[in-house]
Design a protein around this motif. Structure first.
Motif, PDB file in Angstrom:
ATOM      1  N   LEU A 239       5.985 -73.978 -72.264  1.00  0.00           N
ATOM      2  CA  LEU A 239       5.638 -74.562 -70.968  1.00  0.00           C
ATOM      3  C   LEU A 239       4.120 -74.573 -70.824  1.00  0.00           C
ATOM      4  CD1 LEU A 239       6.881 -75.627 -68.312  1.00  0.00           C
ATOM      5  CD2 LEU A 239       6.838 -73.275 -67.457  1.00  0.00           C
ATOM      6  N   LYS A 240       3.559 -75.756 -70.537  1.00  0.00           N
ATOM      7  CA  LYS A 240       2.113 -75.900 -70.458  1.00  0.00           C
ATOM      8  C   LYS A 240       1.593 -75.871 -69.026  1.00  0.00           C
ATOM      9  CE  LYS A 240      -0.065 -78.323 -73.439  1.00  0.00           C
ATOM     10  NZ  LYS A 240      -0.649 -79.409 -74.262  1.00  0.00           N
ATOM     11  N   SER A 241       2.486 -75.814 -68.071  1.00  0.00           N
ATOM     12  CA  SER A 241       2.076 -75.728 -66.673  1.00  0.00           C
ATOM     13  C   SER A 241       3.020 -74.791 -65.929  1.00  0.00           C
ATOM     14  CB  SER A 241       2.104 -77.111 -66.013  1.00  0.00           C
ATOM     15  OG  SER A 241       1.938 -76.998 -64.604  1.00  0.00           O
ATOM     16  N   VAL A 242       2.463 -73.980 -65.061  1.00  0.00           N
ATOM     17  CA  VAL A 242       3.293 -73.112 -64.228  1.00  0.00           C
ATOM     18  C   VAL A 242       3.077 -73.423 -62.751  1.00  0.00           C
ATOM     19  CG1 VAL A 242       3.535 -71.218 -65.881  1.00  0.00           C
ATOM     20  CG2 VAL A 242       1.528 -71.293 -64.390  1.00  0.00           C
ATOM     21  N   GLY A 243       2.676 -74.665 -62.486  1.00  0.00           N
ATOM     22  CA  GLY A 243       2.530 -75.108 -61.107  1.00  0.00           C
ATOM     23  C   GLY A 243       3.882 -75.144 -60.405  1.00  0.00           C
TER      24      GLY A 243
ATOM     25  N   PRO B 229       5.538 -77.389 -58.443  1.00  0.00           N
ATOM     26  CA  PRO B 229       6.453 -78.524 -58.648  1.00  0.00           C
ATOM     27  C   PRO B 229       7.134 -78.491 -60.013  1.00  0.00           C
ATOM     28  CG  PRO B 229       4.392 -79.261 -57.685  1.00  0.00           C
ATOM     29  CD  PRO B 229       4.172 -77.842 -58.102  1.00  0.00           C
ATOM     30  N   THR B 230       6.366 -78.147 -61.049  1.00  0.00           N
ATOM     31  CA  THR B 230       6.933 -78.078 -62.397  1.00  0.00           C
ATOM     32  C   THR B 230       7.989 -76.997 -62.495  1.00  0.00           C
ATOM     33  OG1 THR B 230       4.891 -78.883 -63.417  1.00  0.00           O
ATOM     34  CG2 THR B 230       6.411 -77.665 -64.828  1.00  0.00           C
ATOM     35  N   VAL B 231       7.692 -75.824 -61.952  1.00  0.00           N
ATOM     36  CA  VAL B 231       8.618 -74.690 -62.045  1.00  0.00           C
ATOM     37  C   VAL B 231       9.904 -74.976 -61.283  1.00  0.00           C
ATOM     38  CG1 VAL B 231       8.967 -72.278 -61.395  1.00  0.00           C
ATOM     39  CG2 VAL B 231       6.833 -72.976 -62.490  1.00  0.00           C
ATOM     40  N   LEU B 232       9.797 -75.569 -60.103  1.00  0.00           N
ATOM     41  CA  LEU B 232      11.004 -75.863 -59.320  1.00  0.00           C
ATOM     42  C   LEU B 232      11.897 -76.866 -60.046  1.00  0.00           C
ATOM     43  CD1 LEU B 232       9.577 -76.064 -55.685  1.00  0.00           C
ATOM     44  CD2 LEU B 232      10.945 -74.231 -56.696  1.00  0.00           C
ATOM     45  N   ARG B 233      11.294 -77.894 -60.615  1.00  0.00           N
ATOM     46  CA  ARG B 233      12.086 -78.881 -61.352  1.00  0.00           C
ATOM     47  C   ARG B 233      12.675 -78.253 -62.619  1.00  0.00           C
ATOM     48  NH1 ARG B 233      10.040 -84.715 -63.759  1.00  0.00           N
ATOM     49  NH2 ARG B 233      12.100 -85.429 -64.438  1.00  0.00           N
ATOM     50  N   LEU B 234      11.886 -77.396 -63.256  1.00  0.00           N
ATOM     51  CA  LEU B 234      12.340 -76.742 -64.472  1.00  0.00           C
ATOM     52  C   LEU B 234      13.542 -75.848 -64.208  1.00  0.00           C
ATOM     53  CD1 LEU B 234      11.879 -76.005 -67.461  1.00  0.00           C
ATOM     54  CD2 LEU B 234      10.357 -74.178 -66.658  1.00  0.00           C
ATOM     55  N   ILE B 235      13.496 -75.069 -63.137  1.00  0.00           N
ATOM     56  CA  ILE B 235      14.616 -74.182 -62.810  1.00  0.00           C
ATOM     57  C   ILE B 235      15.898 -74.983 -62.626  1.00  0.00           C
ATOM     58  CG2 ILE B 235      15.537 -72.640 -61.032  1.00  0.00           C
ATOM     59  CD1 ILE B 235      12.659 -71.616 -60.640  1.00  0.00           C
ATOM     60  N   GLN B 236      15.785 -76.102 -61.941  1.00  0.00           N
ATOM     61  CA  GLN B 236      16.958 -76.947 -61.742  1.00  0.00           C
ATOM     62  C   GLN B 236      17.515 -77.434 -63.068  1.00  0.00           C
ATOM     63  OE1 GLN B 236      16.178 -80.673 -59.735  1.00  0.00           O
ATOM     64  NE2 GLN B 236      18.248 -80.778 -58.916  1.00  0.00           N
ATOM     65  N   GLN B 237      16.644 -77.789 -63.989  1.00  0.00           N
ATOM     66  CA  GLN B 237      17.092 -78.351 -65.264  1.00  0.00           C
ATOM     67  C   GLN B 237      17.700 -77.299 -66.186  1.00  0.00           C
ATOM     68  OE1 GLN B 237      14.213 -80.770 -67.258  1.00  0.00           O
ATOM     69  NE2 GLN B 237      14.272 -82.367 -65.710  1.00  0.00           N
ATOM     70  N   ILE B 238      17.084 -76.105 -66.279  1.00  0.00           N
ATOM     71  CA  ILE B 238      17.599 -75.113 -67.225  1.00  0.00           C
ATOM     72  C   ILE B 238      18.904 -74.483 -66.756  1.00  0.00           C
ATOM     73  CG2 ILE B 238      15.318 -74.626 -68.163  1.00  0.00           C
ATOM     74  CD1 ILE B 238      15.286 -72.046 -66.563  1.00  0.00           C
ATOM     75  N   LEU B 239      19.273 -74.738 -65.512  1.00  0.00           N
ATOM     76  CA  LEU B 239      20.578 -74.293 -65.035  1.00  0.00           C
ATOM     77  C   LEU B 239      21.636 -75.388 -65.180  1.00  0.00           C
ATOM     78  CD1 LEU B 239      19.561 -72.315 -61.821  1.00  0.00           C
ATOM     79  CD2 LEU B 239      20.287 -71.378 -64.013  1.00  0.00           C
TER      80      LEU B 239
ATOM     81  N   LYS C 159       6.777 -83.557 -68.873  1.00  0.00           N
ATOM     82  CA  LYS C 159       5.610 -83.672 -69.747  1.00  0.00           C
ATOM     83  C   LYS C 159       5.028 -82.313 -70.099  1.00  0.00           C
ATOM     84  CE  LYS C 159       4.245 -88.255 -68.087  1.00  0.00           C
ATOM     85  NZ  LYS C 159       3.167 -89.057 -67.432  1.00  0.00           N
ATOM     86  N   SER C 160       5.211 -81.346 -69.242  1.00  0.00           N
ATOM     87  CA  SER C 160       4.621 -80.028 -69.472  1.00  0.00           C
ATOM     88  C   SER C 160       5.460 -79.161 -70.402  1.00  0.00           C
ATOM     89  CB  SER C 160       4.433 -79.293 -68.141  1.00  0.00           C
ATOM     90  OG  SER C 160       5.677 -79.160 -67.475  1.00  0.00           O
ATOM     91  N   VAL C 161       6.634 -79.653 -70.816  1.00  0.00           N
ATOM     92  CA  VAL C 161       7.523 -78.883 -71.679  1.00  0.00           C
ATOM     93  C   VAL C 161       7.392 -79.370 -73.122  1.00  0.00           C
ATOM     94  CG1 VAL C 161       9.939 -78.409 -72.263  1.00  0.00           C
ATOM     95  CG2 VAL C 161       9.177 -78.303 -69.885  1.00  0.00           C
ATOM     96  N   VAL C 162       7.221 -78.417 -74.036  1.00  0.00           N
ATOM     97  CA  VAL C 162       7.250 -78.697 -75.469  1.00  0.00           C
ATOM     98  C   VAL C 162       8.518 -78.056 -76.014  1.00  0.00           C
ATOM     99  CG1 VAL C 162       6.104 -78.390 -77.693  1.00  0.00           C
ATOM    100  CG2 VAL C 162       4.739 -78.682 -75.599  1.00  0.00           C
ATOM    101  N   ARG C 163       9.410 -78.865 -76.536  1.00  0.00           N
ATOM    102  CA  ARG C 163      10.698 -78.361 -77.017  1.00  0.00           C
ATOM    103  C   ARG C 163      10.940 -78.825 -78.451  1.00  0.00           C
ATOM    104  NH1 ARG C 163      16.612 -79.978 -74.502  1.00  0.00           N
ATOM    105  NH2 ARG C 163      17.750 -79.726 -76.469  1.00  0.00           N
ATOM    106  N   ARG C 164      11.337 -77.882 -79.283  1.00  0.00           N
ATOM    107  CA  ARG C 164      11.705 -78.183 -80.667  1.00  0.00           C
ATOM    108  C   ARG C 164      13.015 -77.453 -80.972  1.00  0.00           C
ATOM    109  NH1 ARG C 164       8.063 -80.947 -79.601  1.00  0.00           N
ATOM    110  NH2 ARG C 164       6.120 -81.358 -80.762  1.00  0.00           N
TER     111      ARG C 164
END
Length: 306
Positions: free
Chosen positions: A234-238, A240-250, A259-264
């Motif tokens: 994760l390249k940003s811990v702002g 908006p990014t964190v709130l959207r991220l939490i929704q997605q990883i659940l 854009k702030s996520v690097v996934r391999r």
């Protein structure tokens, strides 16, 4: 069959009476020695001794920390034909490794499942990860994730239970600190340009790698014990990014489209460095601070009775 039961008397979801019932059930079917862990690292010592004494099976009654210690003891000299098989009876609060293997959450039910597997000769080999010298079964992390683990360990040392509510509250507190003073990690994968400016890095060996209560948390869906490692950076811990991220990883599909996520996925090896030492966690166990860690996927590292 000779077996060793490594029981953690401080395991969250088992009692002394429950441990006795489980031990008696196992001893009725196999030749069993039972040893209770007394200090951090004891399970690793017991598992290493079991390997040297040609024990056939090491059964862990405890949580992910005890399982991690045991597999590190079993694999202290690396994988091989003479490494005892591993059996797991979940006794912790999360039991990620056991749940990823499909082991029932209830300890006595898991014991009966294990005995059935022994009777039928059921087992499988699993790939594991290594973070420098430390083996891990489901994930390792640097940055915010490891900061949370470090704080949770301090809380347990003060007698507080590791509940999902406490985990969420701790995550929020540590996020505020990370947002104000984020780490600067660099991820290196062979054949790719280094990725700098990373604030959080999680290296997975299976999916899901943790649970929020009964709800799975997914960063690399498709990652499994039969594939390489999964990277989630994760390249940003702002906010908006964190709130959207939490929704997605659940969700079922994990983090996508940010854009702030690097996934391999299915990565054989990677390296993560930092100018300043940051916290490192392995299977939910805080290992202190590191500034350079090599992660490697090791296929078919251990046989598990399941």
């Amino acid at each position: 069959m000779r077996a060793l039961l490594v029981a953690n008397p401080s395991a969250t979801t088992t009692t002394a009476a429950g441990q006795d019932v489980i031990a008696h059930a196992l001893a009725s079917e196999i030749k069993l020695d039972v040893v209770a862990t007394r200090y951090r690292g004891h399970a690793a010592e017991l598992a290493a001794r079991a390997r040297s004494e040609a024990i056939d099976l090491v059964i862990v009654l405890g949580g992910d920390g005890t399982v991690n210690e045991a597999l590190n003891g079993l694999l202290a000299d690396g994988p091989g034909e003479h490494v005892p098989a591993l059996g797991v009876v979940p006794g912790g609060s999360a039991n990620v490794f056991a749940r990823a293997l499909g082991v029932p959450r209830e300890p006595l039910e898991a014991t009966h499942r294990l005995l059935g597997a022994l009777h039928e000769g059921r087992s499988r080999t699993v790939g594991l990860g290594r973070a420098d010298e430390r083996w891990f079964s489901f994930n390792a992390g640097l940055g915010w994730d490891a900061d949370v683990i470090a704080s949770m360990e301090r809380a347990r040392g003060r007698g507080h239970d590791a509940t999902p509510t406490r985990y969420v509250a701790t995550s929020i507190r540590r996020w505020t600190r990370t947002r104000l003073d984020p780490p600067d990690l660099t991820v290196e994968i062979a054949g790719e340009e280094p990725v700098s400016g990373v604030r959080l890095a999680i290296v997975s060996n299976t999916d899901p790698w943790t649970y929020l209560g009964s709800r799975p948390v997914r960063t690399n869906p498709g990652c499994s014990f039969d594939s390489g490692l999964g990277l989630f950076a994760l390249k940003s811990v702002g906010l908006p990014t964190v709130l959207r991220l939490i929704q997605q990883i659940l969700s079922r599909d994990g983090a996508t489209g940010l854009k702030s996520v690097v996934r391999r996925d299915d990565v054989p090896a990677l390296r993560i460095t930092s100018d300043e030492p940051v916290n490192l966690q392995v299977d939910g166990d805080h290992l202190g601070q590191r500034s350079d860690v090599e992660f490697v996927a090791v296929p078919d590292a251990l046989r598990v009775v399941v």
